[in-house]
Scaffold this motif. Structure first.
Motif, PDB file in Angstrom:
ATOM      1  N   THR A 156      31.448 -12.071   7.247  1.00 16.21           N
ATOM      2  CA  THR A 156      31.568 -10.737   7.999  1.00 16.21           C
ATOM      3  C   THR A 156      33.031 -10.344   8.360  1.00 16.21           C
ATOM      4  N   LYS A 158      36.365  -9.017   9.971  1.00 17.00           N
ATOM      5  CA  LYS A 158      37.045  -9.089  11.194  1.00 17.00           C
ATOM      6  C   LYS A 158      37.234  -7.824  12.033  1.00 17.00           C
ATOM      7  N   ASP A 159      37.137  -7.861  13.524  1.00 13.33           N
ATOM      8  CA  ASP A 159      37.386  -6.512  13.882  1.00 13.33           C
ATOM      9  C   ASP A 159      38.741  -6.037  13.635  1.00 13.33           C
ATOM     10  N   SER A 160      38.591  -4.647  13.360  1.00 13.67           N
ATOM     11  CA  SER A 160      39.700  -3.764  12.901  1.00 13.67           C
ATOM     12  C   SER A 160      40.924  -3.877  13.858  1.00 13.67           C
ATOM     13  N   ASP A 161      40.774  -3.414  15.031  1.00 11.06           N
ATOM     14  CA  ASP A 161      41.586  -3.397  15.900  1.00 11.06           C
ATOM     15  C   ASP A 161      42.235  -4.534  16.225  1.00 11.06           C
ATOM     16  N   ALA A 162      41.679  -5.694  16.380  1.00 12.41           N
ATOM     17  CA  ALA A 162      42.132  -7.036  16.467  1.00 12.41           C
ATOM     18  C   ALA A 162      42.991  -7.506  15.420  1.00 12.41           C
TER      19      ALA A 162
END
Length: 349
Positions: A156, A158-162
């Protein structure tokens, strides 16, 4: 036969004469090399070349073709091409060279055999890699939309902003060649005013200067990494055998086109540029079911054809040799190199 520490010292002395070296990163690399055998393998391509020349010199008599060189089981991943399609294949081209085609499948199979938590026997790994290569069709890296068997194994995203904020954690730096800044900006649509940061990543390339530019555009985040290149590890290794690969930086544009890598993949002013994004991920062999490992190893073997096939005639000759190669002979090469590197690891701790 020189010891692994002696060869490491010789290589790093040579490297210091080629480019500025980041001593703190090199110390990190040395610590990582002592942690586990697989990381040691990844970090010591120079040692691999020296040991091939000593242990299995007959491998170097195979047909010469464009090769990845520093190939291993974590040198494959996803990326977005310029059309936005997600592709999977070889994703590290630092050490492109012209050399014996057999070096790539040998290094890939040995690395997989050294991967932690992988239950397959070395014999089976060798067979799968060679089968994948022997049956491959040269051409672009596969779109995952048409390779659902691989797509199902991609982690999956990763969270884009992070993801992008983490890239800014490195120290801010103004020490970025203007040609690199301009080349990076030219690959980002719209107005992009990045902050540049020191970046530490990889294993074999630790010690090389590496920076990342990160910033927002009207379309969202964008990041471009730049890593300083040396003349190629094979240039150092040629003193061990004149049959070892010859660095071939001229191959880079053709290989990038063949892979359908994004426009951001470029070389400028002695640096290698690439895009970083949260959907660029690896399929980890560890933890996969045996059937999935079989699939991925075959796919990795086939992915080599995208690089070797840049020279169609050489690839066709290489594939004929692969099909004629006695599997027991290839298994023997893999076993020999695996055992050699494992012994070097133990002697270096």
């Amino acid at each position: 036969m020189s010891s692994a520490p002696k060869i490491t010292h010789d290589y790093e002395s040579w490297l210091r004469r080629q480019i500025p070296v980041i001593d703190a990163d090199l110390e990190t690399k040395h610590a990582q090399m002592k942690a586990d055998g697989f990381t040691f393998f990844r970090a010591t391509y120079y040692l691999w070349l020296a040991r091939v020349a000593e242990q299995v010199p007959e491998v170097l008599r195979a047909t010469t073709a464009p090769i990845v060189g520093d190939l291993h089981a974590e040198n494959f991943g996803t990326w977005r091409d310029d059309s936005g399609d997600l592709r999977w294949g070889v994703n590290d081209l630092d050490e492109l060279a012209r050399g014996a085609w057999l070096l790539d499948p040998l290094r890939l199979a040995a690395s997989a055999a050294m991967s932690p938590h992988l239950d397959l026997r070395t014999k089976d790994i060798a067979d799968l890699v060679l089968e994948g290569y022997s049956t491959a069709v040269a051409g672009p890296s596969p779109r995952l939309s048409g390779a659902r068997h691989l797509a199902a194994l991609v982690p999956t995203f990763k969270d884009s902003d992070a993801f992008f904020k983490k890239l800014t954690a490195g120290a801010a730096t103004a020490d970025v060649d203007e040609a690199v800044r301009q080349a990076a900006a030219a690959t980002v649509p719209g107005d992009w005013s990045p902050s540049w940061h020191v970046r530490q990543a990889g294993a074999g390339s630790l010690g090389h200067r590496r920076v990342v530019g990160v910033g927002r555009t009207a379309e969202g985040w964008a990041a471009r990494e730049a890593k300083q290149l040396d003349p190629g590890t094979a240039a150092w290794a040629r003193s061990y055998s004149d049959h070892l690969p010859i660095p071939a930086p001229d191959l880079y544009p053709a290989v990038v086109r063949t892979l359908d890598a994004p426009r951001a993949s470029a070389r400028v002013a002695g640096w290698q540029l690439r895009a970083l994004a949260p959907d660029e991920v690896r399929i980890e062999l560890s933890g996969l079911a045996d059937a999935d490992v079989t699939l991925v190893l075959k796919s990795m073997g086939a992915a080599m054809a995208s690089v070797h096939g840049v020279d169609r005639q050489a690839f066709e000759a290489a594939q004929r040799e692969a099909r004629a190669l006695d599997p027991d002979v290839f298994r023997g090469y893999v076993k020999t190199m695996k055992q050699t590197i494992e012994q070097d690891f133990e002697n270096s701790r």
